[in-house]
Design a protein around this motif. Structure first.
Motif, short mmCIF file in Angstrom:
data_model
loop_
_atom_site.label_atom_id
_atom_site.label_comp_id
_atom_site.label_asym_id
_atom_site.label_seq_id
_atom_site.Cartn_x
_atom_site.Cartn_y
_atom_site.Cartn_z
N GLN A 72 32.97 41.07 39.71
CA GLN A 72 33.50 42.08 40.33
C GLN A 72 34.69 42.78 39.74
O GLN A 72 35.17 44.17 39.74
CB GLN A 72 34.25 41.39 41.74
N VAL A 73 35.49 41.98 38.98
CA VAL A 73 36.47 42.35 37.99
C VAL A 73 36.14 43.45 37.13
O VAL A 73 36.72 44.54 37.14
CB VAL A 73 37.25 41.22 37.36
N SER A 74 35.06 43.14 36.36
CA SER A 74 34.33 44.39 35.33
C SER A 74 34.12 45.41 36.10
O SER A 74 34.44 46.63 35.55
CB SER A 74 33.40 43.65 34.65
N ARG A 75 33.35 45.30 37.31
CA ARG A 75 33.03 46.67 37.86
C ARG A 75 34.16 47.60 38.41
O ARG A 75 34.23 48.74 38.18
CB ARG A 75 32.08 46.06 39.28
N PHE A 76 35.08 46.72 39.11
CA PHE A 76 36.23 47.49 39.82
C PHE A 76 37.11 48.11 38.37
O PHE A 76 37.55 49.17 38.65
CB PHE A 76 37.14 46.60 40.24
N LYS A 77 37.20 47.33 37.38
CA LYS A 77 38.06 47.93 36.39
C LYS A 77 37.41 49.19 35.45
O LYS A 77 38.08 50.25 35.28
CB LYS A 77 38.36 46.91 35.18
N GLU A 78 36.08 48.99 35.48
CA GLU A 78 35.25 50.04 34.71
C GLU A 78 35.29 51.28 35.52
O GLU A 78 35.55 52.55 35.09
CB GLU A 78 33.91 49.48 34.56
N ALA A 79 35.39 51.32 37.10
CA ALA A 79 35.36 52.13 37.84
C ALA A 79 36.55 52.87 38.03
O ALA A 79 36.87 53.73 38.75
CB ALA A 79 35.01 51.95 39.37
N GLY A 80 37.87 52.15 37.66
CA GLY A 80 39.28 52.42 37.67
C GLY A 80 39.52 52.46 39.17
O GLY A 80 40.20 53.33 39.65
N ALA A 81 39.17 51.39 39.83
CA ALA A 81 39.56 51.35 41.30
C ALA A 81 40.95 50.93 41.30
O ALA A 81 41.48 49.91 41.03
CB ALA A 81 38.55 50.38 41.79
N ASP A 82 41.63 52.06 42.10
CA ASP A 82 43.21 51.72 42.14
C ASP A 82 43.45 50.68 43.45
O ASP A 82 44.62 50.17 43.89
CB ASP A 82 43.84 53.09 42.61
N ILE A 83 42.49 50.36 44.24
CA ILE A 83 42.55 49.90 45.50
C ILE A 83 41.42 48.64 45.37
O ILE A 83 40.16 48.91 45.14
CB ILE A 83 42.52 50.52 46.66
N VAL A 84 41.86 47.34 45.67
CA VAL A 84 40.78 46.36 46.11
C VAL A 84 40.98 45.85 47.48
O VAL A 84 42.19 45.52 48.02
CB VAL A 84 41.06 45.19 44.97
N THR A 85 39.92 45.74 48.33
CA THR A 85 39.65 45.08 49.37
C THR A 85 38.51 44.17 49.73
O THR A 85 37.68 44.03 48.92
CB THR A 85 39.76 46.44 50.45
N GLY A 86 38.48 43.73 51.07
CA GLY A 86 37.21 42.83 51.44
C GLY A 86 38.02 41.72 52.48
O GLY A 86 38.90 42.10 52.86
N PHE A 87 37.07 40.74 52.15
CA PHE A 87 37.48 39.50 53.15
C PHE A 87 37.28 38.37 52.45
O PHE A 87 35.97 37.95 51.72
CB PHE A 87 36.68 39.58 54.38
N GLY A 88 38.21 37.37 52.61
CA GLY A 88 37.98 36.07 52.03
C GLY A 88 38.93 35.09 52.32
O GLY A 88 40.32 35.74 52.63
N PHE A 89 39.27 33.91 51.69
CA PHE A 89 40.29 33.06 52.03
C PHE A 89 41.05 33.03 50.93
O PHE A 89 40.68 33.50 49.61
CB PHE A 89 39.66 31.63 52.60
N PRO A 90 42.21 32.37 50.84
CA PRO A 90 43.38 32.38 49.75
C PRO A 90 42.59 31.72 48.66
O PRO A 90 42.96 32.34 47.41
CB PRO A 90 44.31 31.59 50.22
N PRO A 91 41.92 30.64 48.57
CA PRO A 91 41.32 30.25 47.13
C PRO A 91 40.53 31.20 46.50
O PRO A 91 40.50 31.28 45.41
CB PRO A 91 40.48 29.01 47.41
N HIS A 92 39.75 31.88 47.29
CA HIS A 92 38.71 32.96 46.75
C HIS A 92 39.59 34.07 45.91
O HIS A 92 39.57 34.45 44.86
CB HIS A 92 37.95 33.64 47.80
N TRP A 93 40.70 34.65 46.80
CA TRP A 93 41.38 35.87 46.08
C TRP A 93 42.26 35.07 44.81
O TRP A 93 42.13 35.91 43.83
CB TRP A 93 42.48 36.38 47.18
N ILE A 94 42.73 33.83 45.01
CA ILE A 94 43.79 33.49 43.96
C ILE A 94 42.90 33.32 42.59
O ILE A 94 43.19 33.87 41.52
CB ILE A 94 44.49 32.11 44.24
N THR A 95 41.89 33.00 42.76
CA THR A 95 40.72 32.87 41.36
C THR A 95 40.27 34.20 40.96
O THR A 95 40.56 34.49 39.97
CB THR A 95 39.56 31.95 42.05
N PHE A 96 39.90 35.19 42.09
CA PHE A 96 39.85 36.42 41.71
C PHE A 96 41.06 37.22 40.75
O PHE A 96 40.79 37.80 39.91
CB PHE A 96 39.26 37.44 42.74
N TRP A 97 42.20 37.04 41.42
CA TRP A 97 43.28 37.84 41.12
C TRP A 97 43.84 37.18 39.75
O TRP A 97 44.18 37.88 38.58
CB TRP A 97 44.36 37.34 41.80
#
Length: 426
Positions: A230-255
Motif C-alpha cells: 500500500q505504501v509503495s502504491r500510494f507514494k507512486e501515485a502521489g496520493a495526498d490523502i490516505v483513508t480506509g478502515f482498521g484498528f490502531p495497531p494496523h495504522w501504526i504499523t502502516f504509518w
C-alpha cells in the motif's frame, strides 16, 4: 466475571430526571422480586480492546450509583450484570453469547461490540431475548444479517451512526485542505471494513462523487503486519490523502512503514484507528493532525438520562479514577446502559421480555451521546446518532493531544472549534 449491582429507586430518581414520571411508585412497594440478569459483552482484550477500555469501569460506576435494586412495575428487582470478554474474536462472541442466553438465561443482552452483535443477532432473535448493541455503523450490523431497513429484526436493536455518515464527513474534512485530490484507501477485511470498502455504497463511491480520484490499496487481514504494498502504491501515485478502515495497531504499523519510505500525505483519515488518544500518542509527533470521525467528546452538549452527568462530568470522572485521558467509546458505553435500564424501568414488567422489547422499539431517550430515537427512525430496529469530524492537535494542556471539532454538518448541536489543516510535511 460477574457484577452484582444495586439499582435503587432513590438513587435512580436522583440521577435521572427523564425517569421521574415513569418511576413514580405506590407508597407500598412489593418486597419480594425476582433477580434480573443482564448479559454484557465487550472486547476487553484482543485487537479491539481499545473499544472496551472504559467498560469495566462503567459497570462498576453504574453499580455504585444505582445501589439497592431497580424499581419497575411497583416492585424492587435485584439486578446482576454478567460481564463477558469476547477477546475481539467472532467465535468467542458466539461462545460467550450462548452461555449468557442458554446457561445464564439473561433477561436482556447488551453488546458493546459490533462484530459480536452480528454474530449473536440471529441467536438472540431465535431465543426471544431483547438485545441492544452499539459501536458499529448500522449498515454493518444490519446487512450482514440478511435484513434491510424495512424488515428489521424481531428482538435485536442497535444505535449508532451510519457508515455513509462517516464517509461524507471524511470528504468534507478533505475539502478544507489544499490537496491534489488523489486518495489512497485500504480496509480491514471484517463486516465494517467491507461496508466501508463497498464500491457503490462505501468510501470508493464517496471518493469519486466528491471529485477525488482513488488509488485502491485493497483489503487486509486482522493479523496483517506488512503494508509495504500500500505504501509503495500510494507514494507512486502521489496520493495526498490516505483513508480506509482498521484498528490502531494496523495504522501504526502502516504509518511507521510510510515514514521509513519517505511517504508524507497531507491528510490521513482512517476510520476507527484515530478514535483513541493512546493511538495518536503512540505515533509521537507524527500523530499531530490526524483527522477522524468524532462520535463523542466531553464538549458535546448532552447529559446522561441515568445519572444526570454532563458529558464533561462523565469524562472528568473517568480521568480522575483511571488516570487516563477520556476515550470516545466512554459515552457510548454509558448510553448503552442508559437505553437498557430505561427499557427495564419503562416496561413495568422487566421479566416480560416482549414488554421490554416493545419499549426498545418505542424509545425516545436523550442520552449522554445525544438523542437515541427508535420510535421515529425510518430504519427498523435502528436509531441513528450524531457524528462530527475532527482533528487531533498537539496540546500544551494536561494531555499530549486534544481532539478538535472541525466539521459538524451531521451534528449541528456540536460546535465547530477550528478548521482542518494539512499534516506537517517533513
Amino acid at each position: 466475571m460477574t457484577r452484582n449491582q444495586s439499582l435503587n429507586r432513590r438513587s435512580f430518581l436522583a440521577g435521572s430526571a427523564a425517569f421521574i414520571g415513569t418511576l413514580a411508585a405506590p407508597s407500598i412497594v412489593t418486597a419480594a422480586s425476582k433477580k434480573l440478569r443482564i448479559g454484557f459483552i465487550s472486547p476487553l482484550s484482543g485487537p479491539r480492546a481499545s473499544f472496551g477500555t472504559s467498560d469495566q469501569w462503567m459497570v462498576e460506576t453504574i453499580s455504585k450509583h444505582l445501589s439497592g435494586g431497580l424499581i419497575s412495575g411497583g416492585a424492587s428487582h435485584e439486578v446482576e450484570i454478567i460481564v463477558k470478554d469476547n477477546q475481539s474474536n467472532m467465535n468467542r462472541s458466539i461462545s460467550v453469547g450462548n452461555e449468557l442466553l442458554l446457561r445464564d438465561q439473561v433477561d436482556m443482552l447488551l453488546i458493546n461490540d459490533g462484530d459480536a452483535a452480528v454474530a449473536l443477532g440471529e441467536i438472540a432473535d431465535i431465543h426471544g431475548v431483547p438485545t441492544m448493541s452499539t459501536m458499529q455503523p448500522w449498515q454493518a450490523w444490519m446487512f450482514p444479517r440478511g435484513s434491510n431497513p424495512e424488515q428489521g429484526f424481531p428482538w435485536t436493536f442497535h444505535f449508532f451512526w451510519g457508515a455513509d455518515d462517516a464517509m461524507s464527513t471524511f470528504t468534507r474534512l478533505w475539502d478544507q485542505i489544499d490537496t491534489n485530490k488523489v486518495v489512497g484507501d485500504f480496509y480491514l477485511d471484517n463486516p465494517v471494513g467491507n461496508a466501508f470498502a463497498d464500491p457503490a455504497m462505501g468510501l470508493p463511491g464517496f471518493i469519486e462523487r466528491g471529485g477525488y480520484s482513488r488509488v485502491d490499496g485493497g483489503m487486509f487481514k486482522i493479523d496483517a503486519d506488512d503494508y509495504s504494498g500500500q505504501v509503495s502504491r500510494f507514494k507512486e501515485a502521489g496520493a495526498d490523502i490516505v483513508t480506509g478502515f482498521g484498528f490502531p495497531p494496523h495504522w501504526i504499523t502502516f504509518w511507521n512503514q510510510a515514514g521509513q519510505a519517505g511517504y508524507t500525505p497531507k491528510a490521513c483519515t482512517f476510520a476507527a484507528a484515530f478514535l483513541f488518544p493512546q493511538a495518536i500518542e503512540a505515533m509521537g509527533d507524527r500523530g499531530d493532525g490526524m483527522t477522524t470521525e468524532v462520535w463523542w467528546t466531553p464538549n458535546v452538549p448532552f447529559a446522561s438520562s441515568l445519572t444526570g452527568q454532563t458529558a464533561r462530568e462523565l469524562a472528568d470522572a473517568w480521568e480522575a479514577e483511571s488516570n487516563a485521558q477520556w476515550v470516545q467509546t466512554l459515552g457510548y458505553s454509558h448510553a448503552l446502559f442508559e437505553t437498557g435500564l430505561n427499557a427495564l424501568v419503562q416496561s413495568g414488567a422487566p421479566k416480560d421480555r416482549a414488554a421490554v422489547r416493545d419499549v426498545f422499539a418505542s424509545t425516545r431517550l436523550d442520552t449522554v451521546v445525544g438523542p437515541v430515537n427508535f420510535a421515529d427512525s425510518p430504519i427498523r430496529n435502528t436509531a441513528r446518532t450524531q457524528l462530527a469530524g475532527g482533528q487531533w492537535r498537539k496540546s500544551s494542556g494536561k494531555h499530549a493531544f486534544e481532539l478538535v471539532i472541525t466539521e459538524n454538518t451531521l451534528a449541528p448541536d456540536i460546535g465547530v472549534e477550528s478548521e482542518t489543516i494539512a499534516l506537517p510535511q517533513v
